[in-house]
Write an enzyme that holds these catalytic residues in place. Structure first.
Site, PDB file in Angstrom:
ATOM      1  N   ASP A 116       0.805  -1.220   0.000  1.00  0.00           N
ATOM      2  CA  ASP A 116       0.000   0.000   0.000  1.00  0.00           C
ATOM      3  C   ASP A 116       0.840   1.275   0.000  1.00  0.00           C
ATOM      4  O   ASP A 116       0.301   2.375   0.106  1.00  0.00           O
ATOM      5  CB  ASP A 116      -0.914   0.007   1.225  1.00  0.00           C
ATOM      6  CG  ASP A 116      -0.134  -0.081   2.536  1.00  0.00           C
ATOM      7  OD1 ASP A 116       0.813  -0.889   2.604  1.00  0.00           O
ATOM      8  OD2 ASP A 116      -0.468   0.651   3.486  1.00  0.00           O
ATOM      9  N   HIS A 117       2.138   1.146  -0.174  1.00  0.00           N
ATOM     10  CA  HIS A 117       3.047   2.279  -0.026  1.00  0.00           C
ATOM     11  C   HIS A 117       2.893   3.331  -1.124  1.00  0.00           C
ATOM     12  O   HIS A 117       3.345   4.467  -0.962  1.00  0.00           O
ATOM     13  CB  HIS A 117       4.495   1.789  -0.014  1.00  0.00           C
ATOM     14  CG  HIS A 117       4.782   0.784   1.060  1.00  0.00           C
ATOM     15  ND1 HIS A 117       4.221  -0.471   1.070  1.00  0.00           N
ATOM     16  CD2 HIS A 117       5.581   0.846   2.162  1.00  0.00           C
ATOM     17  CE1 HIS A 117       4.645  -1.142   2.129  1.00  0.00           C
ATOM     18  NE2 HIS A 117       5.459  -0.368   2.807  1.00  0.00           N
ATOM     19  N   GLY A 118       2.285   2.969  -2.252  1.00  0.00           N
ATOM     20  CA  GLY A 118       2.144   3.917  -3.360  1.00  0.00           C
ATOM     21  C   GLY A 118       1.375   5.165  -2.980  1.00  0.00           C
ATOM     22  O   GLY A 118       1.646   6.247  -3.503  1.00  0.00           O
ATOM     23  N   VAL A 119       0.407   5.037  -2.078  1.00  0.00           N
ATOM     24  CA  VAL A 119      -0.349   6.213  -1.641  1.00  0.00           C
ATOM     25  C   VAL A 119       0.503   7.092  -0.728  1.00  0.00           C
ATOM     26  O   VAL A 119       0.558   8.307  -0.887  1.00  0.00           O
ATOM     27  CB  VAL A 119      -1.647   5.798  -0.920  1.00  0.00           C
ATOM     28  CG1 VAL A 119      -2.283   7.000  -0.218  1.00  0.00           C
ATOM     29  CG2 VAL A 119      -2.639   5.207  -1.912  1.00  0.00           C
ATOM     30  N   SER A 120       1.198   6.479   0.208  1.00  0.00           N
ATOM     31  CA  SER A 120       1.939   7.273   1.196  1.00  0.00           C
ATOM     32  C   SER A 120       3.225   7.871   0.638  1.00  0.00           C
ATOM     33  O   SER A 120       3.549   9.024   0.937  1.00  0.00           O
ATOM     34  CB  SER A 120       2.248   6.429   2.434  1.00  0.00           C
ATOM     35  OG  SER A 120       2.934   5.250   2.071  1.00  0.00           O
ATOM     36  N   ARG A 154       8.444  -3.206   2.771  1.00  0.00           N
ATOM     37  CA  ARG A 154       9.692  -2.817   2.102  1.00  0.00           C
ATOM     38  C   ARG A 154      10.830  -3.790   2.333  1.00  0.00           C
ATOM     39  O   ARG A 154      11.653  -4.014   1.442  1.00  0.00           O
ATOM     40  CB  ARG A 154      10.107  -1.416   2.552  1.00  0.00           C
ATOM     41  CG  ARG A 154       9.331  -0.312   1.890  1.00  0.00           C
ATOM     42  CD  ARG A 154       9.566   1.026   2.536  1.00  0.00           C
ATOM     43  NE  ARG A 154       8.998   1.077   3.887  1.00  0.00           N
ATOM     44  CZ  ARG A 154       8.963   2.183   4.624  1.00  0.00           C
ATOM     45  NH1 ARG A 154       9.480   3.301   4.169  1.00  0.00           N
ATOM     46  NH2 ARG A 154       8.424   2.163   5.831  1.00  0.00           N
ATOM     47  N   TYR A 170      -0.166   2.004  15.751  1.00  0.00           N
ATOM     48  CA  TYR A 170       1.153   2.495  16.139  1.00  0.00           C
ATOM     49  C   TYR A 170       0.994   3.677  17.093  1.00  0.00           C
ATOM     50  O   TYR A 170      -0.055   4.322  17.125  1.00  0.00           O
ATOM     51  CB  TYR A 170       1.955   2.951  14.919  1.00  0.00           C
ATOM     52  CG  TYR A 170       2.074   1.909  13.833  1.00  0.00           C
ATOM     53  CD1 TYR A 170       3.058   0.930  13.895  1.00  0.00           C
ATOM     54  CD2 TYR A 170       1.195   1.906  12.748  1.00  0.00           C
ATOM     55  CE1 TYR A 170       3.172  -0.027  12.901  1.00  0.00           C
ATOM     56  CE2 TYR A 170       1.306   0.946  11.751  1.00  0.00           C
ATOM     57  CZ  TYR A 170       2.293  -0.018  11.836  1.00  0.00           C
ATOM     58  OH  TYR A 170       2.394  -0.962  10.856  1.00  0.00           O
ATOM     59  N   LYS A 218      -1.661  -5.548  14.070  1.00  0.00           N
ATOM     60  CA  LYS A 218      -0.288  -5.349  13.609  1.00  0.00           C
ATOM     61  C   LYS A 218       0.340  -4.219  14.412  1.00  0.00           C
ATOM     62  O   LYS A 218      -0.202  -3.115  14.489  1.00  0.00           O
ATOM     63  CB  LYS A 218      -0.281  -4.999  12.125  1.00  0.00           C
ATOM     64  CG  LYS A 218       1.078  -4.577  11.568  1.00  0.00           C
ATOM     65  CD  LYS A 218       0.955  -4.215  10.097  1.00  0.00           C
ATOM     66  CE  LYS A 218       2.268  -3.703   9.527  1.00  0.00           C
ATOM     67  NZ  LYS A 218       2.165  -3.369   8.087  1.00  0.00           N
ATOM     68  N   GLY A 251       7.349  -4.353   9.743  1.00  0.00           N
ATOM     69  CA  GLY A 251       8.755  -4.402   9.357  1.00  0.00           C
ATOM     70  C   GLY A 251       9.494  -3.110   9.621  1.00  0.00           C
ATOM     71  O   GLY A 251      10.694  -3.104   9.857  1.00  0.00           O
ATOM     72  N   GLY A 252       8.747  -1.982   9.553  1.00  0.00           N
ATOM     73  CA  GLY A 252       9.394  -0.701   9.782  1.00  0.00           C
ATOM     74  C   GLY A 252      10.270  -0.286   8.603  1.00  0.00           C
ATOM     75  O   GLY A 252      10.125  -0.787   7.490  1.00  0.00           O
ATOM     76  N   ARG A 265       2.277   7.273  17.613  1.00  0.00           N
ATOM     77  CA  ARG A 265       3.017   8.335  16.934  1.00  0.00           C
ATOM     78  C   ARG A 265       2.373   9.675  17.259  1.00  0.00           C
ATOM     79  O   ARG A 265       1.284   9.984  16.793  1.00  0.00           O
ATOM     80  CB  ARG A 265       3.004   8.106  15.418  1.00  0.00           C
ATOM     81  CG  ARG A 265       3.758   6.849  14.999  1.00  0.00           C
ATOM     82  CD  ARG A 265       3.555   6.532  13.538  1.00  0.00           C
ATOM     83  NE  ARG A 265       4.330   5.360  13.143  1.00  0.00           N
ATOM     84  CZ  ARG A 265       4.208   4.751  11.968  1.00  0.00           C
ATOM     85  NH1 ARG A 265       3.332   5.189  11.080  1.00  0.00           N
ATOM     86  NH2 ARG A 265       4.954   3.699  11.678  1.00  0.00           N
TER      87      ARG A 265
END
Length: 266
Positions: A26-30, A231, A146, A177, A202-203, A148
């Site tokens: 899903d990283h494409g959005v962020s 990643r 998380y 998660k 994974g971070g 944050r």
């Protein structure tokens, strides 16, 4: 638990081990189309060949390659988003509904919550509404939780992580998660506070494959249910081979040394 949810969970969690390997895409959005997920069909094909149980992605890219060539994989559709371009990147907002995800063939949905952020109340409200809607459709929910925000001194602190996991559990998630706390003893306290499976994130990208494998092995020995790592999997030089080693640890109880021997290099 009803039969519909049980069937869907078995598409994500290995019924024999009770553990899972999820690869978020899903990283494409962020952060945009980064290395490893520019071609989604190629990425998914390699991930499935390595033995992953499920992939996680946003609704729009399901049409670009949600299933690999050769065999199916569990599909989790992510419902919340924010971008790194925003002045408030930790403020997640819902961009998809449970009903949309079901129409796209999702086996589960996921929601991201950042505790401690100024918009925490909105994200908690979103999670509550998603778990309510998901329950009516018998579809599992993965909560990524998380810590944050301005009051958070250490997001990996065992007490903080245990709080994150418990929030997901208490608000109706079927899988939670959270970050890994750094050692098996402290992570065991996180797992002990939940009655649903807990998987590790994974971070940031880890340079050492051994370091990643050790983290995964330690987490499952502490009672964790596996991983949801992006990643550190899809940006590896050989993600399929790395996933085969991860699969050996998670589902076959292999040691880190045995997994490293499968890779043949560090």
């Amino acid at each position: 638990m009803n039969i519909g949810k049980s069937i869907r969970l078995e598409r994500i969690v290995n019924r024999d081990t009770g553990r899972t390997i999820i690869v978020p895409l899903d990283h494409g959005v962020s952060v945009g189309p980064i290395e490893g997920i520019a071609d989604m069909r190629e990425a998914v094909t390699g991930i499935v060949a390595g033995g992953a149980n499920a992939v996680l992605m946003h609704k729009g890219v399901v049409r670009c390659g949600h299933r690999a060539r050769g065999r199916d994989v569990g599909l989790i559709i992510h419902l919340s988003a924010s971008t790194s371009l925003s002045p408030f990147p930790n403020a997640k907002t819902l961009v998809c509904t449970v009903e949309e995800a079901i129409k796209l063939g999702a086996d589960a949905v996921s929601v991201h919550v950042n505790l401690g952020d100024e918009t925490e109340s909105k994200m908690l409200d979103d999670l509550g509404h998603v778990t309510e809607a998901a329950a009516s459709w018998s579809i599992p929910v993965l909560a990524m939780v998380y810590a944050r925000g301005p009051k958070i001194k250490n997001e990996f602190d065992a007490g903080v992580v245990a709080h994150c996991a418990r929030v997901g559990n208490e608000l109706g998630a079927d899988i939670v998660k959270v970050p890994y706390t750094g050692d098996p003893d402290s992570f065991a306290t996180v797992v002990a506070g939940c009655c649903v499976p807990v998987v590790i994130a994974g971070g940031p990208k880890i340079d050492s494959r051994r370091g990643l494998l050790e983290m995964i092995r330690d987490s499952v020995q502490a009672g964790g249910a596996g991983l949801s790592v992006g990643r550190n999997i899809f940006q590896d030089a050989q993600p399929t081979e790395l996933l085969k080693a991860v699969t050996a640890i998670v589902h076959e109880n292999a040691s880190v040394e045995q997994a490293m021997e499968m890779l043949g290099r560090g």
